[in-house]
Enzyme design. Structure first.
Site, mmCIF file in Angstrom:
data_model
loop_
_atom_site.group_PDB
_atom_site.id
_atom_site.type_symbol
_atom_site.label_atom_id
_atom_site.label_comp_id
_atom_site.label_asym_id
_atom_site.label_seq_id
_atom_site.Cartn_x
_atom_site.Cartn_y
_atom_site.Cartn_z
ATOM 1 N N TRP A 339 0.828 -1.206 0.000
ATOM 2 C CA TRP A 339 0.000 0.000 0.000
ATOM 3 C C TRP A 339 0.861 1.255 0.000
ATOM 4 O O TRP A 339 0.534 2.252 -0.649
ATOM 5 C CB TRP A 339 -0.908 0.008 1.229
ATOM 6 C CG TRP A 339 -1.686 1.279 1.389
ATOM 7 C CD1 TRP A 339 -2.856 1.631 0.779
ATOM 8 C CD2 TRP A 339 -1.333 2.411 2.214
ATOM 9 N NE1 TRP A 339 -3.254 2.891 1.177
ATOM 10 C CE2 TRP A 339 -2.339 3.388 2.048
ATOM 11 C CE3 TRP A 339 -0.265 2.681 3.073
ATOM 12 C CZ2 TRP A 339 -2.305 4.604 2.718
ATOM 13 C CZ3 TRP A 339 -0.231 3.904 3.723
ATOM 14 C CH2 TRP A 339 -1.237 4.847 3.551
ATOM 15 N N HIS A 340 1.996 1.195 0.713
ATOM 16 C CA HIS A 340 2.839 2.376 0.797
ATOM 17 C C HIS A 340 3.497 2.720 -0.531
ATOM 18 O O HIS A 340 3.787 3.888 -0.788
ATOM 19 C CB HIS A 340 3.909 2.179 1.879
ATOM 20 C CG HIS A 340 3.420 2.440 3.263
ATOM 21 N ND1 HIS A 340 2.802 1.491 4.025
ATOM 22 C CD2 HIS A 340 3.439 3.572 4.014
ATOM 23 C CE1 HIS A 340 2.476 2.011 5.201
ATOM 24 N NE2 HIS A 340 2.840 3.266 5.220
ATOM 25 N N GLY A 341 3.753 1.755 -1.353
ATOM 26 C CA GLY A 341 4.398 2.066 -2.623
ATOM 27 C C GLY A 341 4.470 0.864 -3.539
ATOM 28 O O GLY A 341 4.594 -0.272 -3.077
#
Length: 489
Positions: A339-341
């Site tokens: 989700w972060h990247g």
């Protein structure tokens, strides 16, 4: 538009609040909605139409879902609404990543690579996608009724204080506040104090440290760099001695905390001025005695989302076999990393946290308790520092090279005079990161964040906040470095 900019601080924010409080109470949501549309269009004008269109579609799908009586029909419309939000997220955030890996596999198989135009990532897409999902699921589960006005729903999704980088606000937490909220002078003052605290964290700590981190590791988004720039970063990493490698890692550990926590404080403060009570997002995460405790204190709204909308639906702790529970935990953190990247380094970062969470449940918590609170906090902090390397260095090869330098045990005398500003700021960051380890620190924090201020305290607090606000403006105008790390997520 970032909060720590002259455009926001000197123009957008004062003009918005002037218009907001001059607007009759029953029309204030429209003023806030208009300002939110302008705020987002300023930073991402090419995506504003898609965002509004998807939001409108979700609003009517959820209303339709509520009118359908058959369970199968409800599930279908619920799934369709979620699919719209996830579809946008997958396309914009992971399209490039999927194409890059597909071409890598084609190259490995001896096939020619596919060509495609790189997809630009809209700012804040993860946050408003998640909020749209919470609305759909909270209404589907019967936790809250759907909003009656389309404008109120668009406001919930696009409210500018937390639109770009959170905190992730669940619909059930603010449903009533959107429909009807009250704001007092105490709320407005407390909101201003909280905003200034966040601005100080961002401008006076995170930006100062971040400029030095970038001088070694380059810009945080490696996808924008060419081969020559990446080679230069590789050379700089290879030249680091062990002491400097650890200083850079610890500096980034402080930078990302004060950057993101500062933004969250500013968002919470802006909301409080208008009468919104946004959830807290951080609770002194670096005083944690385990990785499990760290995740109870770090980005708490993301943790709550993962728990309520992923971990529990997967079975949570109520599964037949403990092995399944450990897999569920690890999978949730793997997805959190993704989700972060859209990059393998973020997947590794999430997977490593998942491994430590499982290890805590198996044996590590018992070991930490035997060590004692302070040694456990130190061990946890150093572990977090090492894992942050995979978050910051968006190349597995370079991240591994950096970690090797951390444990090369090659030391060179450090000139504190040449890095005076960095080390002083890091000491300040360390003080505020670990201040609440003591009971005295906790009491001071409670008084600072307390809403029970007398008139005398308000006068003192307002004077201090006004001075700090002007000081931050001066610091901002002395440098052009003030990025927000989480804007890209």
């Amino acid at each position: 538009m970032v909060f720590s900019s002259n455009v926001f601080l000197l123009y957008f924010m004062p003009f918005f609040f002037l218009a907001y409080f001059l607007t009759p109470r029953k029309y204030r949501n429209y003023t806030l909605l208009l300002a939110s549309l302008v705020f987002y269009a300023y930073g991402a004008p090419d995506f504003i139409i898609q965002l509004v269109a998807s939001t409108v579609a979700n609003f009517f799908l959820v209303k339709w879902m509520c009118r359908v009586e058959k369970p199968a029909g409800k599930k279908l419309l619920c799934a369709l609404s979620i699919l719209i939000s996830l579809g946008l997220l997958l396309y914009y955030k992971y399209g490039n990543f999927m194409m890059e890996n597909l071409n890598a596999m084609l190259g490995f198989a001896g096939k020619s690579a596919l060509t495609w135009s790189r997809i630009l990532l809209p700012i804040g897409i993860s946050f408003f996608s998640f909020q749209s999902i919470t609305y759909t699921l909270d209404v589907y589960r019967g936790i809250n009724k759907p909003l009656e006005k389309l404008s109120d729903f668009v406001l919930y999704i696009m409210m500018f204080p937390q639109l770009i980088a959170g905190p992730i606000v669940r619909y059930c937490d603010v449903a009533e506040q959107i429909r009807n909220r009250q704001t007092t002078m105490d709320d407005r003052l407390q909101g201003f104090y909280r905003f200034v605290i966040g601005l100080c964290k961002k401008v006076l700590i995170a930006d100062v440290i971040g400029a030095q981190v970038d001088a070694v590791l380059g810009p945080s988004n490696f996808a924008l760099l060419d081969a020559a720039q990446l080679s230069d970063i590789a050379s700089r990493i290879a030249s680091l001695d062990t002491g400097m490698a650890w200083i850079v890692a610890i500096a980034y550990t402080f930078q990302i905390y004060f950057d993101f926590a500062g933004y969250s404080d500013m968002a919470i403060g802006l909301g409080r001025i208008m009468g919104f009570l946004f959830p807290e997002n951080f609770d002194n995460p670096y005083v944690s005695a385990s990785i499990t405790e760290f995740w109870r204190r770090w980005h708490m709204t993301l943790g709550s989302f993962i728990k309520n909308y992923l971990y529990i639906p997967l079975g949570g702790n109520r599964v037949k076999h403990k092995s399944r529970m450990y897999f569920n935990l690890w999978l949730c953190f793997l997805i959190s990393g993704l989700w972060h990247g859209a990059s393998w380094n973020f997947i590794v970062w999430g997977a490593l946290h998942g491994v430590f969470i499982c290890a805590d449940k198996l044996f590590l918590t018992k070991v930490m308790k035997k060590l004692g609170r302070v040694p456990s906090v130190i061990c946890t902090f150093l572990t977090v520092c090492i894992i942050w390397v995979f978050f910051r260095v968006e190349s597995l090869e370079l991240a591994w090279s950096f970690i090797q330098r951390m444990f090369a045990f090659e030391f060179v005398p450090i000139s504190f005079a040449e890095n005076n500003q960095l080390f002083v700021t890091m000491l300040v960051a360390a003080f505020f990161s670990f201040f609440t380890l003591s009971k005295f620190g906790l009491k001071v924090q409670e008084k600072v964040y307390s809403s029970d201020f007398s008139d005398k305290k308000h006068i003192i607090a307002w004077c201090l906040a006004a001075f700090a606000f002007v000081f931050c403006l001066a610091a901002l105008n002395a440098t052009d470095f003030s990025p927000f790390i989480y804007f890209r997520f």
